[in-house]
Design a protein around this motif. Structure first.
Motif, PDB file in Angstrom:
ATOM      1  N   PRO A   7      -4.284   4.197  -7.134  1.00  0.00           N
ATOM      2  CA  PRO A   7      -4.360   4.798  -5.800  1.00  0.00           C
ATOM      3  C   PRO A   7      -4.583   6.303  -5.893  1.00  0.00           C
ATOM      4  O   PRO A   7      -4.116   6.955  -6.833  1.00  0.00           O
ATOM      5  CB  PRO A   7      -2.994   4.486  -5.190  1.00  0.00           C
ATOM      6  N   LYS A   8      -5.321   6.812  -4.952  1.00  0.00           N
ATOM      7  CA  LYS A   8      -5.538   8.258  -4.888  1.00  0.00           C
ATOM      8  C   LYS A   8      -4.216   8.888  -4.443  1.00  0.00           C
ATOM      9  O   LYS A   8      -3.552   8.382  -3.546  1.00  0.00           O
ATOM     10  CB  LYS A   8      -6.639   8.559  -3.881  1.00  0.00           C
ATOM     11  N   ASP A  35      -5.529   7.098   6.684  1.00  0.00           N
ATOM     12  CA  ASP A  35      -5.644   5.952   5.784  1.00  0.00           C
ATOM     13  C   ASP A  35      -5.670   4.634   6.564  1.00  0.00           C
ATOM     14  O   ASP A  35      -6.445   3.743   6.248  1.00  0.00           O
ATOM     15  CB  ASP A  35      -4.496   5.953   4.769  1.00  0.00           C
ATOM     16  N   PRO A  83       0.848  -1.201   0.000  1.00  0.00           N
ATOM     17  CA  PRO A  83       0.000   0.000   0.000  1.00  0.00           C
ATOM     18  C   PRO A  83       0.881   1.247   0.000  1.00  0.00           C
ATOM     19  O   PRO A  83       1.867   1.316   0.749  1.00  0.00           O
ATOM     20  CB  PRO A  83      -0.797  -0.115   1.304  1.00  0.00           C
TER      21      PRO A  83
END
Length: 178
Positions: free
Chosen positions: A124-125, A146, A98
């Motif tokens: 992914p943002k 997050d 991630p």
């Protein structure tokens, strides 16, 4: 409050170098590491402060990256994405680590090729920041947000699965009682 046993290991990826322009990366990484570790929730790998290794520098930081729970990538749009960061992103993608991406537009507001690729809705943002100072200010809050969001989503999925299993159990119970 540094007693947490289950800290997340964070890897901060960015250009490194010894010229004057590259010092901003070093300062941002050092400050972000300090702030993240002050929360007591994270341990942050830092290439700059890692001791000597019998292996190559590339092998050393690649192994640290693979062992990380989350990665933060910092890119100055003016500098683009250096080869070392590209290799790290390949590892990130290969091992599905991630990642939070930051693109600084202080010296150039034209998106990098990587930024354009990430604009895919399935990607992914990422965050576009006006300065490296904003990266330092925001990266800890963004990472904690997050992590909490991920936990809430996981919890929500578990509740949905439990409800589904309960419904199946109720149907099975009713069939047995009939």
């Amino acid at each position: 409050m540094d007693n947490y046993r289950n800290k997340l290991k964070v890897f901060i990826s960015s250009k490194i170098g010894s010229n004057e322009n590259d010092q901003k990366y070093m300062l941002a990484r050092t400050a972000a590491k300090k702030v993240l570790e002050m929360t007591g929730l994270f341990t942050v790998y830092s290439f700059e402060t890692a001791g000597p290794s019998t292996g190559s520098a590339i092998d050393d930081y690649q192994e640290e990256l693979k062992a990380s729970d989350v990665c933060i990538v910092l890119i100055d749009n003016k500098d683009g994405v250096p080869e070392g960061v590209k290799k790290e992103i390949e590892t990130i993608n290969k091992f599905r680590i991630p990642t939070l991406y930051y693109f600084c537009e202080e010296r150039n507001n034209q998106p990098t090729q990587l930024q354009e690729i990430l604009q895919n809705p399935a990607g992914p943002k990422f965050s576009v920041i006006p300065s490296f100072n904003k990266f330092i200010e925001n990266c800890t809050v963004n990472l904690v947000d997050d992590v909490l969001s991920t936990y809430k989503i996981k919890r929500s999925l578990n509740v949905q699965n439990d409800v589904s299993e309960d419904n199946n159990l109720t149907v099975q119970t009713q069939l047995l009682l009939s």
